[in-house]
Design an enzyme around this catalytic site. Sequence first.
Site, mmCIF file in Angstrom:
data_model
loop_
_atom_site.group_PDB
_atom_site.id
_atom_site.type_symbol
_atom_site.label_atom_id
_atom_site.label_comp_id
_atom_site.label_asym_id
_atom_site.label_seq_id
_atom_site.Cartn_x
_atom_site.Cartn_y
_atom_site.Cartn_z
ATOM 1 C CB SER A 1 5.783 -76.664 -3.935
ATOM 2 O OG SER A 1 4.512 -75.555 -3.784
ATOM 3 C CG HIS B 1 8.153 -76.440 0.220
ATOM 4 N ND1 HIS B 1 7.925 -75.608 -0.184
ATOM 5 C CD2 HIS B 1 6.899 -77.064 -0.312
ATOM 6 C CE1 HIS B 1 7.230 -75.253 -1.498
ATOM 7 N NE2 HIS B 1 6.564 -75.869 -0.899
ATOM 8 C CG ASP C 1 11.331 -73.953 -0.651
ATOM 9 O OD1 ASP C 1 11.852 -75.652 -0.374
ATOM 10 O OD2 ASP C 1 10.662 -73.747 -0.375
#
Length: 478
Positions: free
Chosen positions: A230, A123, A153
């Site tokens: 992230s 993402h 992911d």
Amino acid sequence: MKKIGRISLTFLLVIAGAFVAVWAYSTFFDKTQVVTIKEEQAARYINLPANSEQQLPDLTFAAQKSVHAVVHIATQSVRTGQWSSGNPFLDEFFGLRSQPEVRQGFGSGVIMSEDGFIITNNHVIENAQNIKVILNDKREFEARLVGADPSTDIALLKVEAEDLPYLTYGNSDNLQLGEWVLAVGNPFNLTSTVTAGIISAQGRNLGINQDQYRIESFIQTDAAVNPGNSGGALVNQQGNLVGINTAIASRTGSFTGYSFAVPVSIVKKVVEDLKEFGEVQRALLGVNIGDVNAEIAEELNLDKVEGVYIGGVVENGAANEAGLKEKDVIISVDGEKTKTAAELQEKVSQYRPGDDVDIVVIRDNEKKQFTVTLRNKHGDTEIVRDNMTVLGAEFEAVSNNVKQELGIRSGIMITKLEKGKLKDAGLEKGFIITSVNKKPIYEVGDFKREVGNARGGILVEGVYPNGESAYYVFGLEN
């Protein structure tokens, strides 16, 4: 007067007598004893070690080892947005205007080899046309997307560099509740940030990945993680990578107590597949599963409320062929216990189609073992190849200046063309693909998605740098 004098004398004698009586009583009959009470304080003391500070974990080595191997990732994507003139009659007649819209993104990544392979979240780089990697020493590199896996992911990038600092894999299966870990990343564009916390839970299934074959078995920690973290590293006290920080639990969008990381047991397999095949080789059991709850345990007369309940078996799937049935409860995979569906997914994800695994289930209060040959998403045991490899081409995004010169709004250019479907169909190097099956292509990711979802023939339209328009039709079947 004499009578008054006698009365006064009598009154004085009465008063004097009263004083004499009180003095005599207090002196000879009522001796007040004053007692001093001494209280003994009963306290319990705990002898603490003199050097108790040495019992706390020293995380400086892990921090120094990992901070230089975690990078800042900046992305840029261009989308054509539509805007109104403000006059509904003009909009109806001329249509909505199109205007390029530039979007910026940021995140973190982890260098896993000295020659520049970098792990991050899907993402973070999804839909990005340009990916820039900034090292802790301020050096900058343009990154190439090797491959991405939406189901976990995880994405893999590559930069052209040598002798880079990198992290080594740890063992996420050996993590213990309460164990200290560090989260390293770039929250809010603040580079090289390190936070500490403990492992507060394992095997969390949050349902945040939207992919059909999603695999979620997150490590939960209370190390502070915020937007920008992230794709960063979760490391143990030895400075080894045990997870990729991916999500936070929050009502505000900022850290409020819990963060989640993809365990390295999953990450390692995904990275190996992306490097070797360009696509993750997803091994499937072919079952519909869920956690055993109290109701199921009572219905099946189980001793413990744990295990993975099979709610259905896919026809012609791996489990069905091996003999597993609906209402079986899976308790182990290759000798390792599986208490939850997330744990089962994590363990199976480490295998490839064609691998054999020993599955132990409880059926009719008895343990039964089955050897299951895992299959791919197509129902066989073959290696699934990336369509881009079959096409035999490499691409890059087209600049806005080139688009303006050619009068196009979208497009990716073929920069390298080898033997494959595109060359066989007649496409040439330099051709700009503007649409696939009538859907505009703004970036390489769009092209991959449309080709991957296509069934039957694929229509590719575009233009050459000299302005010549062309279209081609081909199929992926051999």
